[in-house]
Structures are given as structure tokens and as C-alpha cells.
Design a protein around this motif. Structure first.
Motif, PDB file in Angstrom:
ATOM      1  N   ARG A  87       0.816  -1.211   0.000  1.00 56.53           N
ATOM      2  CA  ARG A  87       0.000   0.000   0.000  1.00 56.53           C
ATOM      3  C   ARG A  87       0.855   1.269   0.000  1.00 56.53           C
ATOM      4  O   ARG A  87       0.633   2.184  -0.781  1.00 56.53           O
ATOM      5  CB  ARG A  87      -0.913   0.010   1.238  1.00 56.53           C
ATOM      6  CG  ARG A  87      -2.055  -0.986   1.156  1.00 56.53           C
ATOM      7  CD  ARG A  87      -2.636  -1.281   2.528  1.00 56.53           C
ATOM      8  NE  ARG A  87      -3.843  -2.105   2.434  1.00 56.53           N
ATOM      9  CZ  ARG A  87      -3.840  -3.412   2.204  1.00 56.53           C
ATOM     10  NH1 ARG A  87      -2.689  -4.064   2.049  1.00 56.53           N
ATOM     11  NH2 ARG A  87      -4.972  -4.091   2.132  1.00 56.53           N
ATOM     12  N   TRP A  88       1.807   1.307   0.899  1.00 56.56           N
ATOM     13  CA  TRP A  88       2.557   2.544   1.125  1.00 56.56           C
ATOM     14  C   TRP A  88       3.476   2.906  -0.036  1.00 56.56           C
ATOM     15  O   TRP A  88       3.555   4.076  -0.420  1.00 56.56           O
ATOM     16  CB  TRP A  88       3.391   2.423   2.394  1.00 56.56           C
ATOM     17  CG  TRP A  88       2.590   2.268   3.651  1.00 56.56           C
ATOM     18  CD1 TRP A  88       1.222   2.316   3.786  1.00 56.56           C
ATOM     19  CD2 TRP A  88       3.101   2.017   4.959  1.00 56.56           C
ATOM     20  NE1 TRP A  88       0.861   2.114   5.093  1.00 56.56           N
ATOM     21  CE2 TRP A  88       1.973   1.933   5.839  1.00 56.56           C
ATOM     22  CE3 TRP A  88       4.384   1.868   5.490  1.00 56.56           C
ATOM     23  CZ2 TRP A  88       2.127   1.694   7.210  1.00 56.56           C
ATOM     24  CZ3 TRP A  88       4.532   1.631   6.852  1.00 56.56           C
ATOM     25  CH2 TRP A  88       3.422   1.554   7.698  1.00 56.56           C
ATOM     26  N   THR A  91       1.679   4.226  -3.217  1.00 56.56           N
ATOM     27  CA  THR A  91       1.030   5.503  -2.905  1.00 56.56           C
ATOM     28  C   THR A  91       2.058   6.628  -2.855  1.00 56.56           C
ATOM     29  O   THR A  91       1.842   7.717  -3.406  1.00 56.56           O
ATOM     30  CB  THR A  91       0.276   5.401  -1.572  1.00 56.56           C
ATOM     31  OG1 THR A  91      -0.663   4.321  -1.645  1.00 56.56           O
ATOM     32  CG2 THR A  91      -0.468   6.690  -1.261  1.00 56.56           C
ATOM     33  N   SER A 112      -8.123   3.584   1.360  1.00 57.79           N
ATOM     34  CA  SER A 112      -7.941   3.529   2.803  1.00 57.79           C
ATOM     35  C   SER A 112      -9.039   2.599   3.310  1.00 57.79           C
ATOM     36  O   SER A 112      -9.669   1.896   2.521  1.00 57.79           O
ATOM     37  CB  SER A 112      -8.030   4.917   3.445  1.00 57.79           C
ATOM     38  OG  SER A 112      -7.732   4.853   4.833  1.00 57.79           O
ATOM     39  N   TRP A 144      -0.875   5.131   5.161  1.00 59.27           N
ATOM     40  CA  TRP A 144      -1.364   5.045   3.787  1.00 59.27           C
ATOM     41  C   TRP A 144      -1.933   6.400   3.362  1.00 59.27           C
ATOM     42  O   TRP A 144      -1.628   6.921   2.291  1.00 59.27           O
ATOM     43  CB  TRP A 144      -2.437   3.971   3.753  1.00 59.27           C
ATOM     44  CG  TRP A 144      -2.843   3.406   2.443  1.00 59.27           C
ATOM     45  CD1 TRP A 144      -2.318   3.662   1.209  1.00 59.27           C
ATOM     46  CD2 TRP A 144      -3.880   2.432   2.245  1.00 59.27           C
ATOM     47  NE1 TRP A 144      -2.966   2.922   0.253  1.00 59.27           N
ATOM     48  CE2 TRP A 144      -3.931   2.157   0.863  1.00 59.27           C
ATOM     49  CE3 TRP A 144      -4.770   1.788   3.105  1.00 59.27           C
ATOM     50  CZ2 TRP A 144      -4.847   1.264   0.317  1.00 59.27           C
ATOM     51  CZ3 TRP A 144      -5.671   0.888   2.562  1.00 59.27           C
ATOM     52  CH2 TRP A 144      -5.708   0.621   1.190  1.00 59.27           C
TER      53      TRP A 144
END
Length: 296
Positions: A87-88, A91, A112, A144
Motif C-alpha cells: 500500500r505505502w 502511494t 484507505s 497510507w
């Protein structure tokens, strides 16, 4: 619109593309182009990663849904790292590309989850609320979102705080159904924990609504207006299936079997979509019974 999407082969992304493929142009990042092509059709442009994008300004909007399934495996240390990295990293990379663009996309919709709010009681939670306690899901969502918000000086950033997505034959509901079909359905733990959910059709309609309404930004609760306690969710599901509802899964059994991940099932929050409703979005499936009727 010309849209860049990560996570386009997942439940939400693929449904959005199927519904709006004649409305938008899609470029999707995927690790398996053959599988993605079979699922999404030949109208979609496929890339192996966002690293293949030389100029993000060619896109009108970016929809970032990438992330390993949070309930797919027990939360070992290595699994937690995978959940965070999946996720991170993308992003952060997308936000940097947007910031570096001379003509950035007009909107950045980034995933999210309602886990952002942490465990709560039955009191309704809206977009202005914050977590009272910190756990893994809270930390995962907070970071996130922080990485997505790094782009807010360059474009409109919307944070999609998503609940349990109810869909026919897919996702969380499909995993829940087998015991109910055998007449063995029932609440989890004491059944008092609140569940925030949204029917898939409302989810993808809400994403389209957010693309169209440039006065909406920041966190948006992607949940139906009728969160329910787990025991009511379970009882309604059994009723729609015309099955008995008498079994109960003790909390200690879930904790033994799932470890820390059991918190997702035994704790919850009553998240309400105040932003969507105040801006005029209308839900087709506002109650869990209506959602189940088209999802089971």
C-alpha cells in the motif's frame, strides 16, 4: 476521463472498469498482464508497474486501489510488512509523480479503510473522527493516507475509507456464506461489534461520483448509511437465505485460529457516510437486507 488505476484486477477496480469502460479510458498496472487482460478486456491498457509511466500528466485522474488482501493470511511479521509495503510504496510513488508533474491529474483517489478509526462502540463515526486507540489497522491506514496527502498541494486528493464490500460471488461475503448455506450461521464473539459495509454497486457509483464532483476532497467514508452490529448482520443474512441462525463462534476460537487478525472480526466501528450524503449522493442499497438480496 483518461484514468490510471492501480489494483484494477481486484474486486472494486475490476467492477468499476466493467461498469465504466465505455465512459473512461483505463490504464491499469498489473503483475500478470495475461490474467488482467482476460479479466478486464482488450480495451484496457496494461502496464507492469507505475515505473513504466513517463508522464503522469496524460491522465485526468488516478485511482489507487493497490494492496494485498488484508484478511487473506494470518498477520505474521512478514505478512504485516507485505500489507504495508503493497500500500505505502505505490502511494508514495504516485504522490511524488503527481507533485513532479507540470500538469498533474485533476484528482487522486487513494484507498484507505474504516480501520482508520480503530475499535469503537456503537456511536456513529464520521469523517471528522479519529482513532481513540492504535492497533495495526489504524497504523496501516494512517500512514497510507499520509503518503497520499503528500500530493494535496498539486491535486485534489480523496481518501476512500472503505468498509466491508458486499458483492455476489466475490470478496468477504463469498467467504462468509458456506456455513450459512449449511444452516450453521451465527454471530462472531458476542456479536455486539459494529460492522460498516457497502454494496459493490454503491461503491463503484460513489467512486464515479467523487470523480465528477471536484468539491469533494480529503477523507470520504465509503460505507452504507446503515452500519449494524455483527449479530444483526448475521441474523439478516440467515433470514435472506431462509436458513436457521443459532450457531455462535466464540471469540477465543477466532483468536486461536487467526491471532491478531481476529481483531478485524471481533472489533468494529459504526462508520457513516456523512460527506457523501451531505453532497447529494444517493445509495441504492442503504440497508443490509437490501444489499444481501442482490449479493447472495
Amino acid at each position: 476521463m483518461n484514468i490510471l488505476m492501480t489494483g484494477g484486477t481486484g474486486l472494486i477496480g475490476s467492477a468499476f472498469i466493467r461498469k465504466y469502460r465505455d465512459t473512461h479510458q483505463f490504464t491499469v498496472t498489473t503483475r500478470d498482464k495475461k490474467r488482467a487482460g482476460d479479466k478486464l478486456g482488450d480495451q484496457v491498457t496494461l502496464l507492469s508497474s507505475v515505473d513504466e509511466i513517463t508522464d503522469i500528466s496524460q491522465f485526468d485522474a488516478v485511482i489507487n486501489l493497490q494492496g494485498e488482501g488484508i484478511a487473506d493470511k494470518r498477520w505474521s511479521d512478514s505478512r504485516k510488512k507485505t500489507l504495508k509495503d503493497s500500500r505505502w510504496q505505490v502511494t508514495e510513488k504516485l504522490a511524488a509523480m503527481i507533485n513532479q508533474s507540470e500538469k498533474p491529474p485533476k484528482a487522486f483517489l487513494s484507498g484507505s479503510a474504516v480501520g482508520y478509526y480503530g475499535p469503537r462502540d456503537a456511536e456513529p463515526v464520521n469523517e471528522s473522527d479519529v482513532a481513540k486507540n492504535t492497533d495495526f489497522a489504524v497504523t496501516l491506514c494512517q500512514e497510507w493516507e499520509r503518503r497520499a496527502l503528500a500530493a494535496e498541494s498539486s491535486t485534489r486528493v480523496v481518501l476512500l475509507r472503505t468498509g466491508v464490500v458486499l458483492a455476489k460471488g466475490e470478496g468477504a461475503l463469498d467467504k462468509m456464506l458456506p456455513p450459512y448455506k449449511f444452516g450453521l450461521g451465527g454471530p462472531l464473539g458476542d456479536g455486539e461489534q459494529m460492522m460498516s459495509w457497502i454494496q459493490l454497486e454503491d461503491m463503484i457509483r460513489a467512486i464515479q461520483y467523487l470523480l465528477e464532483h471536484d468539491n469533494l476532497s480529503g477523507p470520504v467514508n465509503m460505507t452504507a448509511p446503515g452500519p449494524v452490529a455483527n449479530k444483526a448482520f448475521s441474523r439478516t443474512l440467515a433470514s435472506v437465505l431462509n436458513k436457521p441462525h443459532f450457531m455462535k463462534v466464540p471469540g477465543f476460537v477466532l483468536k486461536l485460529g487467526l491471532g491478531e487478525m481476529s481483531s478485524m472480526l471481533l472489533e468494529g466501528q459504526a462508520v457513516v457516510p456523512d460527506k457523501l450524503r451531505s453532497h447529494g449522493f444517493e445509495f441504492q442499497y442503504p440497508t443490509v437486507r437490501e444489499a444481501f438480496k442482490v449479493s447472495v
